[in-house]
Design an enzyme around this catalytic site. Structure first.
Site, PDB file in Angstrom:
ATOM      1  N   CYS A  49       0.876  -1.167   0.000  1.00  0.00           N
ATOM      2  CA  CYS A  49       0.000   0.000   0.000  1.00  0.00           C
ATOM      3  C   CYS A  49       0.914   1.217   0.000  1.00  0.00           C
ATOM      4  CB  CYS A  49      -0.888   0.005   1.241  1.00  0.00           C
ATOM      5  SG  CYS A  49      -1.788   1.568   1.444  1.00  0.00           S
ATOM      6  N   SER A 104      11.339   2.897   1.514  1.00  0.00           N
ATOM      7  CA  SER A 104      10.930   4.226   1.045  1.00  0.00           C
ATOM      8  C   SER A 104      11.719   5.312   1.745  1.00  0.00           C
ATOM      9  CB  SER A 104       9.435   4.421   1.326  1.00  0.00           C
ATOM     10  OG  SER A 104       9.050   5.761   1.073  1.00  0.00           O
ATOM     11  N   TYR A 140       2.398   5.274   6.655  1.00  0.00           N
ATOM     12  CA  TYR A 140       3.021   4.577   5.531  1.00  0.00           C
ATOM     13  C   TYR A 140       4.521   4.407   5.788  1.00  0.00           C
ATOM     14  CZ  TYR A 140       5.417   4.112   1.066  1.00  0.00           C
ATOM     15  OH  TYR A 140       6.273   3.717   0.064  1.00  0.00           O
ATOM     16  N   LYS A 156       6.844   0.846   6.484  1.00  0.00           N
ATOM     17  CA  LYS A 156       8.057   0.488   5.753  1.00  0.00           C
ATOM     18  C   LYS A 156       9.260   0.386   6.696  1.00  0.00           C
ATOM     19  CE  LYS A 156       6.785   0.249   1.363  1.00  0.00           C
ATOM     20  NZ  LYS A 156       7.035  -0.958   0.545  1.00  0.00           N
ATOM     21  N   ASN A 175      11.537  10.279  -4.596  1.00  0.00           N
ATOM     22  CA  ASN A 175      10.342  10.706  -5.346  1.00  0.00           C
ATOM     23  C   ASN A 175      10.405  10.229  -6.789  1.00  0.00           C
ATOM     24  OD1 ASN A 175      10.434  12.649  -2.951  1.00  0.00           O
ATOM     25  ND2 ASN A 175       8.475  13.164  -3.891  1.00  0.00           N
ATOM     26  N   VAL A 176       9.890   9.038  -7.022  1.00  0.00           N
ATOM     27  CA  VAL A 176       9.930   8.437  -8.356  1.00  0.00           C
ATOM     28  C   VAL A 176       8.711   8.902  -9.154  1.00  0.00           C
ATOM     29  CG1 VAL A 176      10.036   6.287  -9.659  1.00  0.00           C
ATOM     30  CG2 VAL A 176      11.142   6.437  -7.408  1.00  0.00           C
ATOM     31  N   LYS A 208      -2.743   5.705  -9.816  1.00  0.00           N
ATOM     32  CA  LYS A 208      -2.449   5.979  -8.417  1.00  0.00           C
ATOM     33  C   LYS A 208      -3.299   7.092  -7.794  1.00  0.00           C
ATOM     34  CE  LYS A 208       1.911   6.000  -7.156  1.00  0.00           C
ATOM     35  NZ  LYS A 208       1.913   4.964  -6.111  1.00  0.00           N
TER      36      LYS A 208
END
Length: 350
Positions: free
Chosen positions: A90, A128, A156, A160, A183-184, A192
């Site tokens: 998620c 992340s 979130y 992780k 930040n991809v 998304k």
């Protein structure tokens, strides 16, 4: 690097990609296909609408539901794998259900890592940059013991971080790879929703209104739109991922970023330039609910990645935005679609 050398580590390999129907996951499958790897099993929820389009031009051998994946793996019904690339999670930074995040982002990752260890499968999983919190404890990936000092700003990031801590305490980071993606952005993120990159959202804003709206700053040391992030094109992200997976001696936490922070204003300027328009930026109030959870500065240290032999140049921000906007957003294309395969889709590939 010669094409044959690039393909050598992946031709004939069998790869499990969790989250392979999503953003970075589908880009990873695309890159694997480009390296001659097609024996790929995707574990993801049933693809709908946009995500089905991502997979239409990709080659893989099976697609299984996440809820069934572990039981099938443990029973040996999916066969043996050389690599397990775990991107499924998620990814919502605003998700408030701690139990849901714990189950999806920690428990599943932990159990999959345990299976991979017992099966002798090379395991690489997505962490992340959100685990770094406000950055006050640094964003250095060189010392795993620093993990205990990190304080994520949202649930979130916390979920992780739990996996990273568990992997370190269990000694897994001596032989698995944890990827702290920054930040991809790039193709295949349309599904998304609110978690799309600012490039994707801003493209829609410009085409509809001619204006890009950015958050105001609430810290005096940052002007409006001058908050800085490490933006990384998804094509670079998947090349870094596959490099680290193939380097068997590589283990531990690795930052996956460009190594250079840019302001939101710079990013907006690159979007306008890609569209051939004069910049028009407006600044809006940041929702109260996220003001104390907002990262004002992120910048990856990527010396550890480089030390493993990753020598490829990173696509400059303006060039990456231009490729994304002109070759994917404007024509409405996903990675692998025919008119992108001939040259443009492989921007920056050696």
């Amino acid at each position: 690097m010669a094409n044959a050398e690039r393909q050598g580590a992946w031709q004939g390999r069998r790869v499990l990609v969790t989250g392979g129907g999503g953003f970075i996951g589908s880009a990873l499958v695309w890159e694997l296909n480009g390296r001659g790897c097609t024996d790929i099993v995707i574990a993801d929820s049933a693809p709908q609408a946009e995500r089905s389009r991502y997979l239409r031009h990709l080659t893989f051998t099976d697609y299984v539901e996440p809820e069934k994946t572990l039981s099938l793996l443990v029973a040996g019904k999916l066969g043996k794998f050389d690599f397990a690339l775990h991107l499924g999670a998620c990814s919502s930074t605003t998700e408030t259900n701690r139990e849901y995040l714990y189950r999806n982002n920690f428990e599943f990752s932990r159990d999959l890592a345990e299976w991979a260890r017992s099966a002798g499968t090379r395991f690489v999983y997505a962490s992340s940059a959100a685990t770094y919190g406000d950055g006050s404890a640094g964003m250095d990936d060189a010392s795993p013991e620093n993990l205990e000092r990190l304080k994520p700003l949202n649930l979130y990031g916390e979920s992780k971080h739990l996996m990273d801590l568990h992997a370190w305490r269990q000694g897994w980071l001596e032989h698995v790879v944890a990827l702290k993606y920054f930040n991809v952005f790039g193709p295949n993120e349309e599904h998304k929703g609110d978690m799309r990159s600012v490039v994707n959202k801003s493209f829609a804003q410009v085409t509809q209104t001619g204006v890009i709206r950015l958050f105001k700053s609430y810290r005096p040391e940052y002007g409006d739109g001058e908050q800085r992030r490490d933006f990384l094109y998804v094509k670079d992200a998947v090349r870094m991922t596959l490099h680290l997976a193939a380097q068997r001696q590589a283990a531990g936490v690795f930052n996956v970023g460009s190594g250079e922070a840019h302001t939101w204003n710079e990013l907006a300027g690159a979007i306008f330039a890609a569209l051939g328009r004069e910049p028009r930026i407006e600044y809006m109030e940041m929702p109260q609910a996220i003001r104390d959870k907002y990262q004002y500065f992120t910048e990856a240290t990527i010396g550890k990645l480089r030390s493993t032999g990753y020598a490829q140049p990173i696509t400059p921000l303006g060039e990456a935005v231009r490729d994304y906007v002109r070759n994917y957003l404007v024509p409405g294309k996903a990675l692998g679609e025919a008119d992108c395969e001939a040259g443009n889709a492989n921007l920056g590939s050696p």
